[in-house]
Design a protein around this motif. Structure first.
Motif, PDB file in Angstrom:
ATOM      1  N   HIS A   5      12.914 -11.632   1.374  1.00 18.30           N
ATOM      2  CA  HIS A   5      12.995 -11.890   2.808  1.00 18.30           C
ATOM      3  C   HIS A   5      11.654 -11.544   3.464  1.00 18.30           C
ATOM      4  N   PRO A   6      11.168 -12.406   4.385  1.00 17.11           N
ATOM      5  CA  PRO A   6       9.876 -12.142   5.035  1.00 17.11           C
ATOM      6  C   PRO A   6       9.803 -10.780   5.721  1.00 17.11           C
ATOM      7  N   ASP A   7      10.914 -10.326   6.330  1.00 10.62           N
ATOM      8  CA  ASP A   7      10.896  -9.012   6.982  1.00 10.62           C
ATOM      9  C   ASP A   7      10.688  -7.886   5.968  1.00 10.62           C
ATOM     10  N   ASP A   8      11.320  -8.025   4.805  1.00 11.70           N
ATOM     11  CA  ASP A   8      11.145  -7.013   3.759  1.00 11.70           C
ATOM     12  C   ASP A   8       9.718  -7.034   3.232  1.00 11.70           C
ATOM     13  N   ARG A   9       9.146  -8.241   3.128  1.00 13.22           N
ATOM     14  CA  ARG A   9       7.766  -8.352   2.646  1.00 13.22           C
ATOM     15  C   ARG A   9       6.803  -7.670   3.606  1.00 13.22           C
ATOM     16  N   ARG A  10       6.997  -7.902   4.911  1.00 13.09           N
ATOM     17  CA  ARG A  10       6.129  -7.268   5.908  1.00 13.09           C
ATOM     18  C   ARG A  10       6.320  -5.750   5.912  1.00 13.09           C
ATOM     19  N   ALA A  11       7.577  -5.309   5.787  1.00 11.50           N
ATOM     20  CA  ALA A  11       7.843  -3.874   5.776  1.00 11.50           C
ATOM     21  C   ALA A  11       7.178  -3.204   4.584  1.00 11.50           C
ATOM     22  N   LEU A  12       7.291  -3.832   3.417  1.00  9.53           N
ATOM     23  CA  LEU A  12       6.667  -3.252   2.230  1.00  9.53           C
ATOM     24  C   LEU A  12       5.151  -3.239   2.362  1.00  9.53           C
ATOM     25  N   ARG A  13       4.587  -4.280   2.947  1.00  6.77           N
ATOM     26  CA  ARG A  13       3.128  -4.303   3.131  1.00  6.77           C
ATOM     27  C   ARG A  13       2.682  -3.125   3.990  1.00  6.77           C
ATOM     28  N   ASN A  14       3.398  -2.882   5.090  1.00  6.17           N
ATOM     29  CA  ASN A  14       3.040  -1.755   5.961  1.00  6.17           C
ATOM     30  C   ASN A  14       3.213  -0.410   5.246  1.00  6.17           C
ATOM     31  N   ILE A  15       4.297  -0.309   4.466  1.00  6.64           N
ATOM     32  CA  ILE A  15       4.530   0.935   3.717  1.00  6.64           C
ATOM     33  C   ILE A  15       3.428   1.153   2.686  1.00  6.64           C
ATOM     34  N   LEU A  16       3.039   0.089   2.000  1.00  4.72           N
ATOM     35  CA  LEU A  16       2.015   0.232   0.963  1.00  4.72           C
ATOM     36  C   LEU A  16       0.655   0.588   1.556  1.00  4.72           C
ATOM     37  N   ILE A  17       0.360   0.091   2.746  1.00  7.58           N
ATOM     38  CA  ILE A  17      -0.896   0.475   3.398  1.00  7.58           C
ATOM     39  C   ILE A  17      -0.897   1.976   3.679  1.00  7.58           C
ATOM     40  N   LEU A  18       0.225   2.489   4.178  1.00  6.41           N
ATOM     41  CA  LEU A  18       0.324   3.927   4.452  1.00  6.41           C
ATOM     42  C   LEU A  18       0.268   4.738   3.161  1.00  6.41           C
ATOM     43  N   LEU A  19       1.071   4.334   2.166  1.00  3.07           N
ATOM     44  CA  LEU A  19       1.062   5.062   0.902  1.00  3.07           C
ATOM     45  C   LEU A  19      -0.285   4.954   0.202  1.00  3.07           C
ATOM     46  N   GLY A  20      -0.948   3.812   0.365  1.00  4.38           N
ATOM     47  CA  GLY A  20      -2.280   3.661  -0.223  1.00  4.38           C
ATOM     48  C   GLY A  20      -3.283   4.608   0.400  1.00  4.38           C
ATOM     49  N   SER A  21      -3.209   4.770   1.717  1.00  4.19           N
ATOM     50  CA  SER A  21      -4.100   5.722   2.394  1.00  4.19           C
ATOM     51  C   SER A  21      -3.841   7.144   1.903  1.00  4.19           C
ATOM     52  N   PHE A  22      -2.566   7.476   1.732  1.00  3.67           N
ATOM     53  CA  PHE A  22      -2.210   8.786   1.191  1.00  3.67           C
ATOM     54  C   PHE A  22      -2.730   8.954  -0.233  1.00  3.67           C
ATOM     55  N   PHE A  23      -2.625   7.875  -1.027  1.00  2.00           N
ATOM     56  CA  PHE A  23      -3.043   7.950  -2.427  1.00  2.00           C
ATOM     57  C   PHE A  23      -4.556   8.120  -2.561  1.00  2.00           C
ATOM     58  N   VAL A  24      -5.317   7.621  -1.589  1.00  2.00           N
ATOM     59  CA  VAL A  24      -6.764   7.856  -1.605  1.00  2.00           C
ATOM     60  C   VAL A  24      -7.042   9.356  -1.608  1.00  2.00           C
ATOM     61  N   ILE A  25      -6.339  10.100  -0.747  1.00  2.00           N
ATOM     62  CA  ILE A  25      -6.532  11.552  -0.670  1.00  2.00           C
ATOM     63  C   ILE A  25      -6.076  12.218  -1.962  1.00  2.00           C
ATOM     64  N   VAL A  26      -4.944  11.765  -2.495  1.00  2.00           N
ATOM     65  CA  VAL A  26      -4.449  12.304  -3.762  1.00  2.00           C
ATOM     66  C   VAL A  26      -5.481  12.111  -4.867  1.00  2.00           C
ATOM     67  N   GLN A  27      -6.077  10.913  -4.892  1.00  2.00           N
ATOM     68  CA  GLN A  27      -7.014  10.581  -5.969  1.00  2.00           C
ATOM     69  C   GLN A  27      -8.296  11.403  -5.873  1.00  2.00           C
ATOM     70  N   ILE A  28      -8.664  11.825  -4.677  1.00  2.00           N
ATOM     71  CA  ILE A  28      -9.836  12.707  -4.549  1.00  2.00           C
ATOM     72  C   ILE A  28      -9.600  13.993  -5.334  1.00  2.00           C
ATOM     73  N   ASN A  29      -8.410  14.572  -5.200  1.00  2.00           N
ATOM     74  CA  ASN A  29      -8.088  15.773  -5.969  1.00  2.00           C
ATOM     75  C   ASN A  29      -8.089  15.491  -7.466  1.00  2.00           C
ATOM     76  N   ARG A  30      -7.533  14.350  -7.861  1.00  2.00           N
ATOM     77  CA  ARG A  30      -7.414  14.038  -9.284  1.00  2.00           C
ATOM     78  C   ARG A  30      -8.758  13.733  -9.931  1.00  2.00           C
ATOM     79  N   SER A  31      -9.648  13.107  -9.197  1.00  2.00           N
ATOM     80  CA  SER A  31     -10.892  12.610  -9.792  1.00  2.00           C
ATOM     81  C   SER A  31     -12.097  13.494  -9.521  1.00  2.00           C
TER      82      SER A  31
END
Length: 414
Positions: A5-31
């Motif tokens: 569903h297009p609404d689910d696709r848009r929702a996941l895109r927004n969630i992934l942008i947020l989680l991706g930003s969080f993962f950048v910080i996580v990866q700084i610690n890991r790398s």
């Protein structure tokens, strides 16, 4: 292909942008291991043994926490687990920032490992709740590839510059503040799936959850996948994350600055590969064959260097780049495993694969370290030690792949 569903696709895109930003910080610690090792040695006077203990504490904790977080993922959900563990990581980062002795540094890194040990699995499970099955790996791989690459780059020269300008305490207090901010936003904006669907969990008691974990670990259908999981991250972490630097300086004759650039290129290769595995998994006719081809390429690359460790850098460099690209097949292996377990136990299955992978890192790094020590104490040439390192990684990949080759593509219908 499944409907999306297009609404689910848009929702996941927004969630992934947020989680991706969080993962950048996580990866700084890991790398950040290489940069922090230099800083702790030059500014804090830590010995190599102390540095190794500090750096290794996070990975040890990440392995230790896999099975408990698997229970939490399936019991309370991916978002809640991610937030709760994120708060543990924030406490660890603050402790690391203000630590005045080695054991405080170790404890801080250990808490960071506990808090961030399940991030990739959480992302995978959230994507599984929102996207059709044929799009989950692509969504996850895109996030890990792009955000992980950005975080990996930030953990090199930018982090070194920041440490030299403001010091470790200020730098990691900023990292802690950013981690806390993203954790709070995730709590109030992310859901495990659409309100009308998503992953449904059975109302298990804690005893039933533990029994379910043991059942997942013992499942005959997953044993070969767990064996392959031993090598989903260990080969790159052993070569790119530990011995590539000494290989570039001792065998290739590069300066430390040139070796750092070569390592950065390997990190880029790793995240390029992670990104590419998403669409490859989606369109591949067989997940198992895709993984086996990846392992074959890894073995071929390392085989050339095991036979010819002193190959010119214009030969060795591209070989290690290709090795880095094909190494991160985790999302494909996770997708393969997901087909053998019900959705409410997927978290336990994936974290068990993670446990196998982190165990593989410990075993291979320890074994190859012993090999390097043995060569040095017996007066052998540097290229001999690295030849043995490449050979040990080849052996681990080959044995895992031989076991995995017998894995069915799908559960056998009864």
């Amino acid at each position: 292909m499944s409907e999306w569903h297009p609404d689910d696709r848009r929702a996941l895109r927004n969630i992934l942008i947020l989680l991706g930003s969080f993962f950048v910080i996580v990866q700084i610690n890991r790398s950040a291991g290489g940069v922090l090792a230099n800083y702790l040695g030059s500014h804090r006077g830590l010995s190599p043994t102390d540095i190794g203990t500090v750096m290794g504490a996070m990975f040890f904790a990440s392995a230790l926490v896999q099975l408990p977080t698997g229970l939490l993922f399936d019991r309370i959900g991916a978002k809640r687990t991610l937030v709760a563990m994120g708060l543990v990581a924030v406490c660890g980062i603050v402790l690391f920032a203000v630590a005045e002795n080695t054991w405080a540094l170790v404890t801080g890194r250990f808490m960071i490992g506990l808090g961030h040990g399940g991030v990739i699995t959480a992302v995978y499970l959230i994507a599984m709740g929102w996207a059709p099955p044929d799009r989950v790996a692509q969504a996850t791989a895109s996030l890990v590839g792009i955000a992980g690459g950005i975080g990996g780059v930030m953990a090199t020269a930018p982090l070194e510059l920041l440490l030299s300008e403001v010091g470790l305490t200020t730098t990691f207090l900023v990292v802690a503040a950013l981690t806390l901010a993203f954790t709070i936003v995730i709590q109030f904006t992310v859901r495990d799936g659409p309100a009308s669907g998503g992953v449904r969990r059975d109302p298990e008691t804690f005893a039933q959850s533990l029994a379910g974990l043991w059942e997942v670990i013992r499942m005959p259908e997953l044993r070969r996948i767990y064996v392959m999981g031993f090598c989903f991250t260990a080969p790159f972490m052993t070569i790119g994350g530990l011995w590539a630097g000494p290989y570039f300086t001792d065998v290739q004759g590069l300066s430390h600055e040139q070796a750092s650039l070569a390592l950065l290129i390997m990190v880029v290769a790793l995240h390029v590969g992670t990104f590419l595995y998403g669409p490859l998994e989606r369109f591949a006719a067989s997940r198992k064959r895709l993984i086996l081809w990846a392992v074959a390429l890894e073995v071929a690359c390392l085989g050339v260097l095991a036979i010819w460790p002193a190959a010119p850098i214009y030969v060795a460099g591209p070989i290690l780049f290709v090795f880095g690209c094909v190494a991160p097949f985790f999302v494909v292996l996770a997708s393969h495993a997901r087909g053998f377990v019900p959705p409410h136990r997927a978290g336990r299955a994936i974290t068990t694969i993670n446990l196998a992978g982190l165990t593989g890192v410990f075993v291979l790094q320890t074994a190859t370290g012993g090999a390097i020590d043995w060569v040095q104490t017996t007066g052998g040439a540097a290229e001999t030690g690295h030849r043995i390192v490449f050979g040990l990684v080849i052996a681990a990949l080959t044995l895992s792949a031989l076991a995995y080759a017998g894995q069915p593509e799908k559960p056998v219908e009864r």
